[in-house]
Write an enzyme that holds these catalytic residues in place. Structure first.
Site, PDB file in Angstrom:
ATOM      1  N   GLY A 241      22.950  39.459  77.270  1.00 22.86           N
ATOM      2  CA  GLY A 241      24.016  38.703  77.920  1.00 22.86           C
ATOM      3  C   GLY A 241      23.732  38.503  79.393  1.00 22.86           C
ATOM      4  O   GLY A 241      22.567  38.432  79.820  1.00 22.86           O
ATOM      5  N   GLY A 245      27.059  41.689  83.281  1.00 21.47           N
ATOM      6  CA  GLY A 245      27.468  42.549  82.175  1.00 21.47           C
ATOM      7  C   GLY A 245      26.437  43.609  81.860  1.00 21.47           C
ATOM      8  O   GLY A 245      26.772  44.779  81.644  1.00 21.47           O
ATOM      9  N   GLU A 265      18.723  42.502  77.930  1.00 18.99           N
ATOM     10  CA  GLU A 265      18.058  41.192  78.051  1.00 18.99           C
ATOM     11  C   GLU A 265      19.079  40.301  78.717  1.00 18.99           C
ATOM     12  O   GLU A 265      20.122  40.029  78.145  1.00 18.99           O
ATOM     13  CB  GLU A 265      17.641  40.686  76.671  1.00 18.99           C
ATOM     14  CG  GLU A 265      16.739  39.469  76.747  1.00 18.99           C
ATOM     15  CD  GLU A 265      17.476  38.199  76.413  1.00 18.99           C
ATOM     16  OE1 GLU A 265      17.993  37.555  77.362  1.00 18.99           O
ATOM     17  OE2 GLU A 265      17.544  37.841  75.233  1.00 18.99           O
ATOM     18  N   CYS A 302      18.227  31.959  75.628  1.00 16.53           N
ATOM     19  CA  CYS A 302      17.656  32.755  76.716  1.00 16.53           C
ATOM     20  C   CYS A 302      16.277  32.266  77.116  1.00 16.53           C
ATOM     21  O   CYS A 302      15.829  32.522  78.240  1.00 16.53           O
ATOM     22  CB  CYS A 302      17.606  34.217  76.318  1.00 16.53           C
ATOM     23  SG  CYS A 302      16.947  34.512  74.663  1.00 16.53           S
TER      24      CYS A 302
END
Length: 525
Positions: A241, A245, A265, A302
């Site tokens: 995320g 976070g 990640e 991502c």
């Protein structure tokens, strides 16, 4: 399958203890039945306690038993493919066919880990035999293998509701390592999460394993996440995320009386460098191809190639025209959640406030949470002067950077923070420049791609999905591919043991038929 919305704690289906929620279809803005349970600290404690109770038996399952369990999960995912894809599409607004493919890839991931477990190489069985006559002092027998860390907490991701979620690569690799899993499902796709969770729960039961091998919990706000990270029986955490976070979880885990690893990640712009000869030869092809890849999943991946860099010269105009033309063809599509859409809108505006010029836009949105594809341009000087231009915009936006020459290209490459991937397009005349660029990229990423694009990524033994901070919190590990199992293992040495007391992988007769390192030499089974 009739969705119940209950938590899955061990073998039990547990009703709400801290409120409920309903899923949202972001394309239609309709609320979807049923209600899904939220859990609290007591549910977390029950799930983690069961996981700890399961650990000794599960971590000592033999390769054949554990691999069969992983294969069984794959079978159940494939059997649920249609239902799972329909529900994931309903909760995301993305195509059913996309999730059918994602389900099959996820099942294949479990099967690859089953093969890895059967091979046993992840144990890294190593034997240094005794040397009683060694001078000036004898050597005792030393034998080493990797063992599982313990119960693992996995936070499901928002952008891939299957392959980075309940049955994703984190779960597959943790279970392959011998670690029970407590999964915190993402609230953006609770129905898809329940279907996957029940598939794993059923596989646990059918394999005859301890019920604590897998649990699924759900919660609101930070409370449940903090309870999971704080629980003293948890031995590792994974998260996919945002940087904010991920680092909040990482810092919390380090403040425990017994700090634990958090494998995150987080953020990456996956820069693409086009060197001069490649630009002159293939500028239009590269520009158009990059946009097509970048718009996958409405730019919510991502590995999206978000920043395209090239020296102004032959081929630059063609690259720019092809990229903007491709962007303008893209229809606005629903983004995964209202929050992601709002964040995308703010971050695109941030690019303009920092001096980026909009040079292309896709079709206008027709629904509230549609993401419009956008293309911006800046100079190399602007990118160097304004760090915000080098930060991720999660969604369908691309930034083109016009560089003055090779020296500026190298300077800009040094300015990037850690990345999941970096790409370069080069022809033979570019090889000298490539040799200068490679050491810079090696320090900043875990994967370098030549003459292709950063997405998609193969799930294989040679895969690396990781990189220096802030791409991940620990660049020594990958979260995708067979190497992901290494996150959940640690070495134990057995010194002077009689053969009968040794773990099977280390016994003299090699009953499991493993490749082993014996006195420094790799030996056949």
């Amino acid at each position: 399958m009739t969705l119940t919305g209950e938590l899955l704690i061990g073998a039990a289906h547990v009703p709400a203890g801290a409120g409920t929620m309903k899923a949202l279809n972001p394309a239609t803005r309709e609320v979807i039945e049923p209600e899904f349970a939220f859990g609290g600290a007591a549910d977390v404690d029950r799930a983690v306690t069961l996981a700890d109770e399961a650990f000794d038996s599960y971590s000592h399952t033999g390769p054949a038993e554990r691999a069969a369990f992983l294969d069984l999960i794959a079978d159940k995912l494939e059997a649920a493919k249609g239902e799972l894809a329909e529900r994931a599409s309903l909760e995301t607004g993305l195509p059913v066919a996309q999730f059918e493919g994602e389900t099959l890839r996820t099942a294949d991931h479990f099967r690859k880990f089953a093969t890895l477990v059967r091979q046993g190489r992840f144990l890294q069985a190593t034997i240094d035999p005794a040397q009683p006559d060694r001078q000036p002092s004898p050597r005792m027998d030393h034998r080493l293998q990797k063992v599982a860390l313990g119960p693992v907490v996995i936070f499901g991701a928002s952008n891939f509701p299957i392959s980075y979620s309940v049955a994703g690569g984190d779960t597959a690799s943790a279970l392959a390592a011998g670690c029970p899993v407590v999964l915190k499902a993402h609230n953006a796709h609770p129905g898809a999460s329940e279907i996957q969770g029940r598939a794993i729960q059923q596989a646990v039961a059918e394999a005859g394993l301890h019920e604590g091998v897998f649990s699924l919990v759900r919660g609101v706000g930070n409370e449940i996440g903090e309870a999971l990270v704080d629980h003293p029986l948890v031995r590792a955490v994974t998260f996919t995320g945002s940087e904010g976070g991920g680092m909040a979880l990482y810092r919390r885990a380090q403040q425990r009386p017994d700090p634990i690893p958090v494998f995150t990640e987080m953020t990456s712009v996956n820069p693409t460098f086009v060197l001069p000869a490649a630009l002159a030869a293939r500028g239009a092809e590269i520009g158009g191809g990059l946009v097509q890849r970048a718009m996958y999943n409405v730019g919510q991946a991502c590995l999206k190639p978000a920043i395209l860099l090239a020296v102004d010269g032959p081929g630059f105009a063609e690259l720019r025209e092809a990229a903007t033309s491709e962007v303008e063809k893209v229809a606005a599509r629903t983004m995964l959640t209202p929050g992601i859409h709002d964040s995308y809108t703010r971050n695109a505006q941030r690019l303009e406030e920092r001096g980026a010029t909009r040079i292309g836009a896709g079709q206008e949105p027709t629904r509230a949470w549609d993401g419009q594809s956008l293309m911006y341009e800046v100079t190399g000087d602007q990118l160097l002067a304004e760090p915000d231009l080098r930060e991720e915009v999660f969604g369908p936006a691309i930034l083109l950077v016009r560089l003055t020459g090779l020296d500026q290209l190298l300077e800009v490459a040094r300015a990037f923070r850690g990345q999941l991937s970096a790409t370069l397009h080069a022809e033979t005349p570019d090889h000298v420049a490539t040799a200068q660029l490679l050491p810079i990229l090696e320090r900043r990423t875990g994967r370098i791609v030549v003459n292709a694009f950063s997405i998609p990524q193969e799930v294989s033994y040679a895969t690396t999905h990781g990189g220096p901070f802030p791409a991940t919190s620990d660049s020594r590990f990958t979260s995708v591919g067979m190497g992901a199992i290494e996150r959940f293992l640690r070495p134990v040495t057995y010194q002077g043991f009689p053969d009968a007391l040794l773990p099977e992988p280390l016994r003299e007769a090699n009953p499991l038929g493993l490749w082993r390192l014996v006195d420094g030499e790799l030996t056949r089974p």
